[in-house]
Design a protein around this motif. Structure first.
Motif, PDB file in Angstrom:
ATOM      1  N   TYR B 311       0.845  -1.159   0.070  1.00 56.95           N
ATOM      2  CA  TYR B 311       0.140  -0.138  -0.031  1.00 56.95           C
ATOM      3  C   TYR B 311       0.799   1.134  -0.121  1.00 56.95           C
ATOM      4  O   TYR B 311       0.464   2.493   0.367  1.00 56.95           O
ATOM      5  CB  TYR B 311      -1.117  -0.170   1.036  1.00 56.95           C
ATOM      6  CG  TYR B 311      -0.700  -0.184   2.574  1.00 56.95           C
ATOM      7  CD1 TYR B 311      -0.323  -1.572   2.781  1.00 56.95           C
ATOM      8  CD2 TYR B 311      -0.511   0.886   3.511  1.00 56.95           C
ATOM      9  CE1 TYR B 311       0.079  -1.806   4.163  1.00 56.95           C
ATOM     10  CE2 TYR B 311      -0.074   0.313   4.728  1.00 56.95           C
ATOM     11  CZ  TYR B 311       0.380  -0.815   5.074  1.00 56.95           C
ATOM     12  OH  TYR B 311       0.458  -1.101   6.250  1.00 56.95           O
ATOM     13  N   GLY B 334      -2.669  -4.992  -1.095  1.00 51.51           N
ATOM     14  CA  GLY B 334      -2.702  -5.975  -0.052  1.00 51.51           C
ATOM     15  C   GLY B 334      -3.299  -7.387  -0.384  1.00 51.51           C
ATOM     16  O   GLY B 334      -2.643  -8.233  -0.173  1.00 51.51           O
ATOM     17  N   HIS B 344       1.251  -9.954   7.002  1.00 55.10           N
ATOM     18  CA  HIS B 344       1.764  -8.460   7.604  1.00 55.10           C
ATOM     19  C   HIS B 344       1.134  -8.181   8.626  1.00 55.10           C
ATOM     20  O   HIS B 344      -0.240  -7.896   8.515  1.00 55.10           O
ATOM     21  CB  HIS B 344       1.411  -7.497   6.253  1.00 55.10           C
ATOM     22  CG  HIS B 344       1.759  -6.138   6.620  1.00 55.10           C
ATOM     23  ND1 HIS B 344       1.701  -5.068   6.176  1.00 55.10           N
ATOM     24  CD2 HIS B 344       2.699  -5.707   7.857  1.00 55.10           C
ATOM     25  CE1 HIS B 344       2.431  -4.003   6.600  1.00 55.10           C
ATOM     26  NE2 HIS B 344       2.865  -4.223   7.633  1.00 55.10           N
ATOM     27  N   VAL B 345       1.815  -8.064   9.618  1.00 60.61           N
ATOM     28  CA  VAL B 345       1.057  -7.496  11.157  1.00 60.61           C
ATOM     29  C   VAL B 345       1.725  -6.053  11.140  1.00 60.61           C
ATOM     30  O   VAL B 345       2.968  -5.802  11.217  1.00 60.61           O
ATOM     31  CB  VAL B 345       1.806  -8.476  12.315  1.00 60.61           C
ATOM     32  CG1 VAL B 345       1.304  -7.571  13.483  1.00 60.61           C
ATOM     33  CG2 VAL B 345       1.332  -9.714  12.016  1.00 60.61           C
ATOM     34  N   PRO B 346       0.770  -5.033  10.984  1.00 60.20           N
ATOM     35  CA  PRO B 346       1.459  -3.766  10.721  1.00 60.20           C
ATOM     36  C   PRO B 346       1.842  -2.994  12.015  1.00 60.20           C
ATOM     37  O   PRO B 346       1.504  -3.682  13.169  1.00 60.20           O
ATOM     38  CB  PRO B 346       0.095  -2.910   9.936  1.00 60.20           C
ATOM     39  CG  PRO B 346      -1.102  -3.679  10.599  1.00 60.20           C
ATOM     40  CD  PRO B 346      -0.570  -5.119  10.693  1.00 60.20           C
ATOM     41  N   ARG B 351      -4.635   1.835  13.526  1.00 54.64           N
ATOM     42  CA  ARG B 351      -5.173   2.350  12.384  1.00 54.64           C
ATOM     43  C   ARG B 351      -5.045   1.759  11.203  1.00 54.64           C
ATOM     44  O   ARG B 351      -5.761   2.006  10.146  1.00 54.64           O
ATOM     45  CB  ARG B 351      -3.985   3.761  12.237  1.00 54.64           C
ATOM     46  CG  ARG B 351      -4.375   4.641  13.342  1.00 54.64           C
ATOM     47  CD  ARG B 351      -3.509   6.032  13.116  1.00 54.64           C
ATOM     48  NE  ARG B 351      -4.042   6.584  11.754  1.00 54.64           N
ATOM     49  CZ  ARG B 351      -2.848   6.698  10.624  1.00 54.64           C
ATOM     50  NH1 ARG B 351      -1.532   6.415  10.949  1.00 54.64           N
ATOM     51  NH2 ARG B 351      -3.023   7.374   9.800  1.00 54.64           N
ATOM     52  N   GLU B 352      -4.239   0.481  11.223  1.00 55.22           N
ATOM     53  CA  GLU B 352      -4.077  -0.374  10.063  1.00 55.22           C
ATOM     54  C   GLU B 352      -4.534  -1.782  10.011  1.00 55.22           C
ATOM     55  O   GLU B 352      -5.390  -2.214   9.545  1.00 55.22           O
ATOM     56  CB  GLU B 352      -2.718  -0.406   9.453  1.00 55.22           C
ATOM     57  CG  GLU B 352      -2.063   1.016   9.065  1.00 55.22           C
ATOM     58  CD  GLU B 352      -0.618   0.863   8.788  1.00 55.22           C
ATOM     59  OE1 GLU B 352      -0.153   1.977   8.104  1.00 55.22           O
ATOM     60  OE2 GLU B 352       0.069   0.065   9.130  1.00 55.22           O
ATOM     61  N   GLY B 353      -3.921  -2.403  11.126  1.00 55.77           N
ATOM     62  CA  GLY B 353      -4.185  -3.774  11.278  1.00 55.77           C
ATOM     63  C   GLY B 353      -5.680  -4.104  11.667  1.00 55.77           C
ATOM     64  O   GLY B 353      -6.122  -5.323  11.501  1.00 55.77           O
ATOM     65  N   LEU B 354      -6.364  -3.347  12.361  1.00 51.78           N
ATOM     66  CA  LEU B 354      -7.710  -3.620  12.762  1.00 51.78           C
ATOM     67  C   LEU B 354      -8.659  -2.504  12.542  1.00 51.78           C
ATOM     68  O   LEU B 354      -8.247  -1.136  12.348  1.00 51.78           O
ATOM     69  CB  LEU B 354      -7.778  -3.705  14.444  1.00 51.78           C
ATOM     70  CG  LEU B 354      -7.134  -4.711  14.720  1.00 51.78           C
ATOM     71  CD1 LEU B 354      -6.762  -4.828  16.446  1.00 51.78           C
ATOM     72  CD2 LEU B 354      -7.655  -6.356  14.860  1.00 51.78           C
ATOM     73  N   ILE B 355     -10.144  -2.725  12.361  1.00 50.38           N
ATOM     74  CA  ILE B 355     -10.967  -1.926  12.169  1.00 50.38           C
ATOM     75  C   ILE B 355     -11.400  -1.839  13.754  1.00 50.38           C
ATOM     76  O   ILE B 355     -12.084  -2.747  14.174  1.00 50.38           O
ATOM     77  CB  ILE B 355     -12.038  -1.985  11.276  1.00 50.38           C
ATOM     78  CG1 ILE B 355     -11.496  -2.257   9.820  1.00 50.38           C
ATOM     79  CG2 ILE B 355     -13.148  -1.088  11.459  1.00 50.38           C
ATOM     80  CD1 ILE B 355     -11.585  -0.686   9.111  1.00 50.38           C
ATOM     81  N   GLY B 367      -8.781  -8.255   5.086  1.00 49.75           N
ATOM     82  CA  GLY B 367      -7.898  -8.618   4.341  1.00 49.75           C
ATOM     83  C   GLY B 367      -7.849  -9.906   3.716  1.00 49.75           C
ATOM     84  O   GLY B 367      -7.397 -10.078   2.670  1.00 49.75           O
ATOM     85  N   VAL B 419      -4.806  -9.811  15.836  1.00 50.45           N
ATOM     86  CA  VAL B 419      -3.896  -9.654  14.350  1.00 50.45           C
ATOM     87  C   VAL B 419      -2.925 -10.629  14.145  1.00 50.45           C
ATOM     88  O   VAL B 419      -2.974 -11.261  12.749  1.00 50.45           O
ATOM     89  CB  VAL B 419      -3.252  -8.404  14.382  1.00 50.45           C
ATOM     90  CG1 VAL B 419      -2.569  -8.153  13.041  1.00 50.45           C
ATOM     91  CG2 VAL B 419      -4.242  -7.257  14.669  1.00 50.45           C
ATOM     92  N   ARG B 422      -4.653 -13.835  12.898  1.00 44.87           N
ATOM     93  CA  ARG B 422      -5.155 -13.880  11.557  1.00 44.87           C
ATOM     94  C   ARG B 422      -4.077 -14.231  10.605  1.00 44.87           C
ATOM     95  O   ARG B 422      -4.235 -14.902   9.696  1.00 44.87           O
ATOM     96  CB  ARG B 422      -5.818 -12.512  11.359  1.00 44.87           C
ATOM     97  CG  ARG B 422      -6.200 -12.074   9.992  1.00 44.87           C
ATOM     98  CD  ARG B 422      -6.849 -10.677   9.843  1.00 44.87           C
ATOM     99  NE  ARG B 422      -5.759  -9.741   9.921  1.00 44.87           N
ATOM    100  CZ  ARG B 422      -5.835  -8.220  10.476  1.00 44.87           C
ATOM    101  NH1 ARG B 422      -7.101  -7.901  10.662  1.00 44.87           N
ATOM    102  NH2 ARG B 422      -4.882  -7.503  10.022  1.00 44.87           N
ATOM    103  N   GLU B 423      -2.947 -13.528  10.717  1.00 47.13           N
ATOM    104  CA  GLU B 423      -1.707 -13.376   9.771  1.00 47.13           C
ATOM    105  C   GLU B 423      -1.032 -14.836   9.822  1.00 47.13           C
ATOM    106  O   GLU B 423      -0.717 -15.369   8.944  1.00 47.13           O
ATOM    107  CB  GLU B 423      -0.894 -12.283  10.121  1.00 47.13           C
ATOM    108  CG  GLU B 423      -1.607 -10.968   9.919  1.00 47.13           C
ATOM    109  CD  GLU B 423      -2.099 -10.722   8.529  1.00 47.13           C
ATOM    110  OE1 GLU B 423      -1.575 -11.071   7.638  1.00 47.13           O
ATOM    111  OE2 GLU B 423      -3.329  -9.859   8.625  1.00 47.13           O
TER     112      GLU B 423
END
Lengths: 363, 513
Positions: B311, B334, B344-346, B351-355, B367, B419, B422-423
């Motif tokens: 991204y 992505g 990817h664990v950001p 701000r990125e990995g989760l809503i 994702g 996260v 998930r990854e």
């Protein structure tokens, strides 16, 4: 942890807002020397007291469901589509175009074709602000408001110069063919031998609106597209991380939104007027904002809020007719309800949250 | 010295504060003597920030009393806190970016409606403060042009300018290089000598040990202990924080590197503002090894992860398992990266990995929401996702194990586990992982580190980016240091130390490299 339980969030907050708005309205009515309880009775009676009144209420509600859904879908992507009014006007143009220039031998065909045309025209009108937002970052609120004015101007031009029948003085199209007449509630009731809804404008579009609510509910909470729209609305950075294209999703969300606003025209243009007149939308595009806010952007909430605003519209119209209360005062009452349920949400929510916190502490 | 004759600089008695059903502070009492540095340590959510917010007037305590210099004081707002001589340096600086240092210091403390006399007085005052405490700043520099270390000094000066005798610092070293942190500690030492009282909130055990005189440990809203720093040890503090014994060292076998999985050649990244962030870096990561990228935040590591995650656009060549990946265009997103076996664990999970407003189950599909096993016809199979989430939560010990709870309602450590689950469970060839334990409590850090090492032992390639040197040193099989968009050098963890890495992080190569 969410402070308010869900039922309080969904039911109590709007209900208290509504009661406050009505209380204030009654004070206003008393201040101009009319009997507020009588006024309230007249309004309630007008909106719900007869099948005819209900037929009017549901007709208005149908308009508001479409425009409310339009605002809600965009809002899930955190886009504020204020242009429902203009998109609904263009939807009307789409309906008029197919009904005047295409042979539509049966109302079922008319309904399908008009629905498509209204959605396409509404979406097309939303497409330009959508593109400007997605690609150029021009604020959607500003562009959609401006597009409302452009739409109004465009309609005046078309009704005066293009669609007006020869010899007519009125800026309106000619009546659509008899075959395009949508079954009204009156027609449908008669099928069952029930004499009801006489001369009320509610028609089969109400059920189209309910179907639209179901489809949007499915779309937003049960499809990948809805999942991506909501994700984008919550966090654009996270959306990018997940591989969601913000530009594409902004376009899609606003096209759906514009299409829904446009679909309102099936109700007011094809279902009621059966021709295109000036100012056919009567501000329903703006009411949609209040409906979506009050309905918490959820289809079920939108149906309830739309019916409520339908009652307010119908009740207000009769109130202005039957009493000395001037029509401007009726608009004030409607504005109060919009303001309390839409904009002053936090005024009710904050004390309510404190109340719930204090009860929970004791427990 | 007769301690009882001097009033404590700050004394809290029986402070309690609840947010709804959550008891954030429970009957907290502490005494901090003047001219000392007092550390407050605890996991995330232990109530440290709430306590300090009460002291600074952001929250009102439900119960309890505050004494400043022996006087009972109420602090209804931050103005009152300043008047009582309390100054606060927040984790995230509260500076106006396009104002000068001087303007920021005066802001809110102007003498009159006219600015000039205030600025003049402030300039003189600033000079004497700088001389007194060794706090050197350039008064006319604009904030956005100066480094974070300097910005922090401006925050401290702001407090001193407002006559603060008590300074509260919230996680002050999070954004600093080790050298800058050392400098900060020297300044704090000087302030202490001059009689100021300092409260240091941190989760870093080493800082507590290095600089504080006394330390209080908080756990679940309660103060579990207050001890003299000389009488305690890092393992004891960790145990007090978590409530059980904690492994502070990562237990791992030597790496067995296999074939090259990630091969980056001459990567350049220029961001939206036209700033050249990554300047021609090249490196490789092999199967079964962890490459740690050390560096102070903002030296190009984030952009590196973003390009690899699909991204951010870049130029250069990147191959994954021998196949080149697109760095721009439609196949640089992505989704494409995930399809290529990159997980990817950001760095910034919030701000990125989760809503944050999505439920845990919705985040578990995030994702990967195109995965056929999450679909049922044209609809998403929400039930299947919930089921999958519940199983993942069990395996990664996410608490509470409730798939319907929104991500924002989990603690930092449990969010990170969501996260990670998930990854990692995608069985990727390459795992990108940024700041794996930022804002994560000690108990969860142990678990997260074990998971990363376990994935390495399965023969996966791991690229670890962290600003925590301890973490880099204990997890990595190889270490690369980034500074100003370049890789300053590579080191083996057993052949280097924090000091050498710290120099590299500051851009100094000692003529070596």
């Amino acid at each position: 942890m969410d402070v308010l339980p869900r039922w309080a969030e969904v039911v109590l907050v709007p209900l208290i807002s509504l009661v406050l708005a009505l209380a204030l309205s009654m004070i206003v009515i008393a201040a101009i020397g009319e009997d507020p309880f009588n006024a309230l009775k007249i309004m309630a009676n007008a909106a719900l007291g007869s099948t005819q009144g209900i037929g009017y209420t549901l007709y208005y509600a149908t308009n508001f469901i479409f425009t409310g859904l339009a605002v809600a879908v965009a809002f899930h992507a955190r886009l504020f589509n204020i242009g429902g009014e203009g998109q609904a006007m263009l939807g009307g143009l789409g309906v008029a175009t197919v009904c005047l220039y295409l042979p539509l031998p049966h109302w079922t065909i008319a309904l399908v074709v008009a629905t498509l045309a209204s959605a396409v025209f509404g979406a097309a009108w939303a497409a330009i602000p959508a593109y400007l937002q997605a690609r150029r970052g021009s604020h959607i609120v500003i562009t959609t408001i401006m597009f409302n004015f452009i739409a109004a101007g465009l309609l005046i031009y078309i009704l005066r110069e293009v669609m007006k029948p020869e010899g007519s003085m009125e800026p309106a199209s000619q009546k659509f063919a008899e075959s395009t007449h949508l079954p009204s509630f009156f027609d449908m009731a008669q099928l069952f031998g029930w004499e009801a809804f006489a001369s009320a404008p509610a028609n089969i579009t109400f059920f189209v609106a309910l179907a639209a609510c179901y489809v949007i509910w499915r779309l937003i909470w049960h499809t990948r597209l809805g999942y991506e729209i909501r994700a984008l609305g919550h966090s654009e950075t996270a959306a990018k991380y997940a591989g969601i294209d913000p530009v594409k999703l902004t376009m899609i969300a606003l096209l759906i939104s514009g299409g829904l606003a446009g679909m309102m025209a099936i109700n007011n243009v094809l279902g009621e007027a059966e021709r295109l007149v000036l100012n056919a939308t009567e501000g329903a595009g703006f009411i949609g904002i209040a409906v979506a806010l009050m309905g918490r952007n959820h289809p079920v909430g939108i149906i309830i809020a739309a019916i409520l605003f339908g009652m307010l519209y119908q009740g207000g119209a009769v109130l202005a007719q039957d009493t000395k209360i001037p029509v401007q005062m009726v608009i004030v009452i409607q504005a109060l309800v919009i303001m309390f349920t839409g904009a002053l949400d936090n005024m009710v929510r904050a004390p309510l949250e404190r109340f719930f916190l204090s009860t929970r502490k004791r427990a | 010295m007769n301690v009882t004759s001097i009033a404590p600089a700050i004394e809290l008695k029986g402070i309690s504060k609840a947010f709804g059903p959550v008891q954030a502070n429970k009957d907290i009492s502490i005494r901090v003597m003047p001219g000392t540095i007092h550390g407050i340590i605890g996991e995330n959510g232990a109530g440290k920030s709430t306590l300090m917010s009460i002291l600074y007037g952001f929250y009102k305590a439900d119960k309890g009393e505050i004494f400043i210099g022996g006087q009972k004081t109420t602090i209804p707002d931050s103005q009152a806190a300043i008047a009582a001589g309390i100054g606060m340096v927040f984790q995230h600086f509260k500076l106006v970016e396009n104002f000068t240092v001087l303007e920021n210091i005066v802001l809110g403390a102007e003498d009159s409606g006219l600015l000039k006399p205030s600025l003049k007085r402030a300039r003189a005052e600033l000079k004497s403060l700088a001389d007194e405490y060794g706090l050197n700043v350039e008064p006319d520099a604009v904030i956005e042009d100066i480094g974070v270390g300097m910005q922090q000094r401006v925050e401290i000066l702001k407090a001193l300018y407002r006559k603060a005798d008590i300074l509260i610092l919230d996680e002050p070293t999070g954004v600093l290089t080790p050298a800058e942190a050392d400098q900060l500690f020297r300044i704090l030492g000087r302030l202490k000598e001059e009689g100021k009282t300092i409260i240091l909130i941190t989760h870093k055990l080493r800082e507590i040990m290095d600089i504080t005189d006394t330390v209080s440990v908080m756990r679940r809203g309660e103060m579990t202990a207050t001890v003299k720093t000389v009488d305690t040890s890092p393992p004891e503090l960790a145990e007090l924080m978590v409530g059980r014994k904690v492994l502070l060292q990562v237990d791992k076998k030597p790496a067995e590197p296999g074939e090259v999985i990630l091969d980056v050649k001459d990567l350049n990244v220029t961001d939206d503002k036209g700033v050249h962030r990554v300047k021609g870096i090249s490196f490789q990561v092999r199967a079964g090894e962890i490459l740690g990228i050390a560096g102070v935040a903002g030296n190009g590591q984030s952009e590196l992860l973003e390009v690899l995650g699909g991204y951010e656009n870049g130029t250069g060549t990147i191959t994954v398992s021998g196949e080149e990946i697109d760095l721009t265009g439609a196949h640089s997103d992505g989704q494409s990266r995930r399809a290529r076996g990159i997980a990817h664990v950001p760095e910034d999970r919030q701000r990125e990995g989760l809503i944050m407003d999505y439920a845990a189950w919705e985040n578990t599909a995030f994702g990967y929401h195109h995965d056929p096993k999450y679909q049922r016809g044209i609809l998403m199979d929400n039930a299947a996702i919930k089921q999958d989430t519940e199983e993942k939560m069990g395996r990664f010990d996410v608490r509470p194990p409730d798939p319907k709870l929104a991500a924002k309602n989990f603690s930092g450590g449990n969010q990170q586990k969501i996260v990670l689950a998930r990854e990692i469970e995608r069985n990727p060839d390459l795992l990108l992982i940024g700041q794996p334990t930022r804002g994560v409590d000690i108990g969860a850090i142990e678990f997260i580190h074990q998971q990363i090492v376990a994935l390495r032992d399965q023969g996966k390639a791991i690229l670890l980016v962290s600003v925590e040197l301890e973490e880099i040193l204990s997890l990595s099989d190889r270490i690369a240091v980034m500074f100003d968009g370049r890789i300053m050098g590579e080191r083996m963890p057993d052949a280097t130390d924090e000091k050498e890495l710290g120099l590299l992080m500051a851009g100094m190569t000692k003529g070596a490299a």
